[in-house]
Design a protein around this motif. Structure first.
Motif, PDB file in Angstrom:
ATOM      1  N   GLU A  71       0.851  -1.195   0.000  1.00  0.00           N
ATOM      2  CA  GLU A  71       0.000   0.000   0.000  1.00  0.00           C
ATOM      3  C   GLU A  71       0.884   1.241   0.000  1.00  0.00           C
ATOM      4  OE1 GLU A  71      -3.659   2.055   2.550  1.00  0.00           O
ATOM      5  OE2 GLU A  71      -2.537   0.371   3.402  1.00  0.00           O
ATOM      6  N   LEU A  72       0.631   2.156  -0.939  1.00  0.00           N
ATOM      7  CA  LEU A  72       1.434   3.371  -1.059  1.00  0.00           C
ATOM      8  C   LEU A  72       0.617   4.603  -0.707  1.00  0.00           C
ATOM      9  CD1 LEU A  72       3.398   2.707  -4.383  1.00  0.00           C
ATOM     10  CD2 LEU A  72       4.086   2.191  -2.028  1.00  0.00           C
ATOM     11  N   ASN A  73       1.298   5.578  -0.147  1.00  0.00           N
ATOM     12  CA  ASN A  73       0.707   6.868   0.203  1.00  0.00           C
ATOM     13  C   ASN A  73       0.843   7.801  -1.000  1.00  0.00           C
ATOM     14  OD1 ASN A  73       0.194   9.475   1.138  1.00  0.00           O
ATOM     15  ND2 ASN A  73       1.138   9.116   3.134  1.00  0.00           N
ATOM     16  N   SER A  74      -0.274   8.266  -1.528  1.00  0.00           N
ATOM     17  CA  SER A  74      -0.253   9.040  -2.773  1.00  0.00           C
ATOM     18  C   SER A  74       0.471  10.371  -2.644  1.00  0.00           C
ATOM     19  CB  SER A  74      -1.681   9.290  -3.265  1.00  0.00           C
ATOM     20  OG  SER A  74      -2.417  10.068  -2.328  1.00  0.00           O
ATOM     21  N   THR A  75       0.751  10.823  -1.423  1.00  0.00           N
ATOM     22  CA  THR A  75       1.430  12.115  -1.238  1.00  0.00           C
ATOM     23  C   THR A  75       2.942  11.969  -1.142  1.00  0.00           C
ATOM     24  OG1 THR A  75       1.280  12.031   1.190  1.00  0.00           O
ATOM     25  CG2 THR A  75      -0.595  12.989  -0.002  1.00  0.00           C
ATOM     26  N   ARG A  76       3.466  10.723  -1.198  1.00  0.00           N
ATOM     27  CA  ARG A  76       4.908  10.491  -1.047  1.00  0.00           C
ATOM     28  C   ARG A  76       5.561  10.203  -2.397  1.00  0.00           C
ATOM     29  NH1 ARG A  76       6.075   8.456   4.074  1.00  0.00           N
ATOM     30  NH2 ARG A  76       8.264   8.607   3.424  1.00  0.00           N
ATOM     31  N   ASP A  77       6.886  10.027  -2.381  1.00  0.00           N
ATOM     32  CA  ASP A  77       7.631   9.602  -3.559  1.00  0.00           C
ATOM     33  C   ASP A  77       7.292   8.128  -3.780  1.00  0.00           C
ATOM     34  OD1 ASP A  77       9.458   8.631  -5.388  1.00  0.00           O
ATOM     35  OD2 ASP A  77      11.191   9.634  -4.492  1.00  0.00           O
ATOM     36  N   ILE A 143      -3.202   2.207  -4.147  1.00  0.00           N
ATOM     37  CA  ILE A 143      -3.052   3.633  -3.848  1.00  0.00           C
ATOM     38  C   ILE A 143      -4.453   4.209  -3.645  1.00  0.00           C
ATOM     39  CG2 ILE A 143      -2.113   5.852  -4.583  1.00  0.00           C
ATOM     40  CD1 ILE A 143      -0.283   4.376  -6.505  1.00  0.00           C
ATOM     41  N   ASP A 144      -4.691   4.722  -2.470  1.00  0.00           N
ATOM     42  CA  ASP A 144      -6.012   5.247  -2.110  1.00  0.00           C
ATOM     43  C   ASP A 144      -6.057   6.755  -2.343  1.00  0.00           C
ATOM     44  OD1 ASP A 144      -8.620   5.049  -1.207  1.00  0.00           O
ATOM     45  OD2 ASP A 144      -8.080   5.223   0.907  1.00  0.00           O
ATOM     46  N   GLU A 145      -7.168   7.210  -2.920  1.00  0.00           N
ATOM     47  CA  GLU A 145      -7.427   8.640  -3.142  1.00  0.00           C
ATOM     48  C   GLU A 145      -6.285   9.308  -3.924  1.00  0.00           C
ATOM     49  OE1 GLU A 145     -10.166   9.963  -2.872  1.00  0.00           O
ATOM     50  OE2 GLU A 145     -11.257   8.689  -1.468  1.00  0.00           O
ATOM     51  N   VAL A 146      -6.125   8.890  -5.162  1.00  0.00           N
ATOM     52  CA  VAL A 146      -5.073   9.458  -5.995  1.00  0.00           C
ATOM     53  C   VAL A 146      -5.413  10.888  -6.401  1.00  0.00           C
ATOM     54  CG1 VAL A 146      -4.487   7.180  -6.894  1.00  0.00           C
ATOM     55  CG2 VAL A 146      -6.060   8.637  -8.183  1.00  0.00           C
ATOM     56  N   PHE A 170       0.518  -5.263 -10.517  1.00  0.00           N
ATOM     57  CA  PHE A 170      -0.884  -4.901 -10.678  1.00  0.00           C
ATOM     58  C   PHE A 170      -1.160  -3.664  -9.829  1.00  0.00           C
ATOM     59  CE2 PHE A 170      -0.264  -9.302 -11.544  1.00  0.00           C
ATOM     60  CZ  PHE A 170      -1.128  -9.613 -12.575  1.00  0.00           C
ATOM     61  N   LEU A 171      -1.991  -2.781 -10.358  1.00  0.00           N
ATOM     62  CA  LEU A 171      -2.254  -1.505  -9.697  1.00  0.00           C
ATOM     63  C   LEU A 171      -3.745  -1.343  -9.461  1.00  0.00           C
ATOM     64  CD1 LEU A 171      -1.270   1.273  -8.701  1.00  0.00           C
ATOM     65  CD2 LEU A 171      -1.400   2.075 -11.075  1.00  0.00           C
ATOM     66  N   LEU A 172      -4.112  -1.081  -8.215  1.00  0.00           N
ATOM     67  CA  LEU A 172      -5.504  -0.824  -7.850  1.00  0.00           C
ATOM     68  C   LEU A 172      -5.559   0.536  -7.176  1.00  0.00           C
ATOM     69  CD1 LEU A 172      -8.421  -1.881  -7.677  1.00  0.00           C
ATOM     70  CD2 LEU A 172      -7.814  -2.957  -5.494  1.00  0.00           C
ATOM     71  N   MET A 173      -6.291   1.468  -7.791  1.00  0.00           N
ATOM     72  CA  MET A 173      -6.349   2.835  -7.290  1.00  0.00           C
ATOM     73  C   MET A 173      -7.796   3.223  -7.003  1.00  0.00           C
ATOM     74  SD  MET A 173      -3.699   4.862  -9.809  1.00  0.00           S
ATOM     75  CE  MET A 173      -4.673   4.624 -11.309  1.00  0.00           C
ATOM     76  N   THR A 174      -7.973   4.121  -6.050  1.00  0.00           N
ATOM     77  CA  THR A 174      -9.280   4.737  -5.826  1.00  0.00           C
ATOM     78  C   THR A 174      -9.131   6.244  -5.976  1.00  0.00           C
ATOM     79  OG1 THR A 174      -9.143   5.222  -3.454  1.00  0.00           O
ATOM     80  CG2 THR A 174      -9.721   2.958  -4.082  1.00  0.00           C
ATOM     81  N   GLY A 175     -10.226   6.899  -6.285  1.00  0.00           N
ATOM     82  CA  GLY A 175     -10.177   8.351  -6.385  1.00  0.00           C
ATOM     83  C   GLY A 175     -11.518   8.943  -6.737  1.00  0.00           C
TER      84      GLY A 175
END
Length: 351
Positions: A71-77, A143-146, A170-175
């Protein structure tokens, strides 16, 4: 007993109605022997259950053999964060060292005397993906809330390259609709237009009725009355249940008043603030003209706003994709969110 409902956005509630169809669709595509889809986008209005669905899918895949989830934080690198989190996985760090993949240039791991540090981030990701593929792993990145940030653009462009290299990622994003739209409109990221998207609609009212009936020991009519108030909106389902649990002897009128206060504070004020002035004017007109069933003829709305048919089509489509209006009945619009028309009338039509 603990309240089975929650008001915390993104936290998986104790009482939940699964979106089984959407979950199965994504999991089946990602786990298929022959890979066709490596990215999915979950979109919907605030409080529609995007994060909960993302979490459910991530948990389900994490339980399967040879699946890694990060899980990645969309505000980081994002690219450096992905490498770092992969290195922190107990099953992966020894493999990276064994394969002489030195990530010390990025502050990850230790310098290996037998290999030169990799100094390009995309090269590092490509090397790691080659290793995962060789070892039979598949990697899910969530990545949540891109948003359309520089880091998000760089990561998505790098992901596109990895897909072309047949990497097992594989990439799963929400926004929110507007944030997804901004991101995919970038010249280098138009492939996101072709990415499968799941737009979260309302929950089934019968399922909501069943939950209320079971938890509060209501008869079918009482439970359905509560379910109809929510209009299938997931946060409203949680909020109404939460309030009823906290105050079991509350009257229907008092419950509705408290519901209005809380949903305005938690959702509607922020939602309204984020709308453009023109979006707001269309919704104000919709609230003004809504009949007893909450439906308005689009022709009447156009007349009220003095708006051309082509321009109305643009706003109808925008508001539909934002999850604010229902256009399923030909020639008509109605609100999708419970008592949102009441909020608009109270604050923007009462004077």
């Amino acid at each position: 007993m603990q309240n089975p409902f929650t008001l915390n956005f993104g936290k998986e509630p104790l009482t939940i109605i699964n979106r089984q169809t959407a979950k199965n669709q994504i999991v089946e595509d990602f786990t298929a022997p022959i890979i066709n889809n490596q990215v999915y986008i979950i979109s919907g209005v605030r409080g529609s259950g995007k994060t909960v669905l993302l979490t459910e899918i991530s948990k389900q895949l994490a339980q399967q053999s040879k699946w890694l989830t990060v899980e990645l934080n969309s505000t980081r690198d994002l690219m450096t964060a992905l490498l770092s989190k992969l290195y922190d996985l107990p099953a992966i760090a020894p493999l990276l060292i064994e394969a002489n993949i030195d990530l010390s240039f990025f502050g990850i791991g230790v310098h290996l005397k037998t290999a030169a540090p990799i100094v390009d981030i995309e090269t590092a990701l490509s090397r790691v993906m080659d290793l995962l593929q060789h070892k039979g792993y598949r990697l899910l990145v969530t990545i949540d809330e891109v948003t359309n940030s520089q880091s998000m653009r760089e990561f998505t462009a790098a992901f596109q390259i990895l897909v072309r290299q047949e990497a097992p990622i594989f990439l799963l994003m929400t926004g929110l609709y507007e944030n997804i739209s901004d991101l995919q409109n970038e010249d280098s990221l138009t492939f996101l237009y072709r990415a499968p998207k799941v737009f979260l609609s309302g929950l089934n009212l019968t399922a909501i009725m069943g939950k209320y009936q079971s938890i509060f020991k209501l008869d079918e009519a009482q439970a359905m009355k509560m379910a109809k108030i929510t209009q299938g909106y997931p946060f409203a389902f949680q909020l109404l249940g939460y309030l009823k649990w906290q105050q079991p002897t509350i009257t229907d009128e008092e419950l509705l008043t408290e519901f209005d206060i809380q949903i305005q504070e938690y959702v509607y004020q922020k939602l309204w603030h984020d709308l453009s002035p023109k979006d707001q004017s269309v919704l104000i007109a919709l609230a003004k003209l809504a009949n007893q069933q909450g439906q308005v003829k689009i022709s009447s709305l156009r007349q009220e706003l003095d708006m051309s048919s082509s321009l109305m089509s643009i706003y109808r489509d925008r508001l539909k994709k934002k999850g604010l209006v229902d256009a399923s009945r030909y020639g008509y619009l109605s609100f999708t969110l419970p008592r949102f028309d009441h909020y608009i009338k109270l604050y923007y039509l009462s004077h």
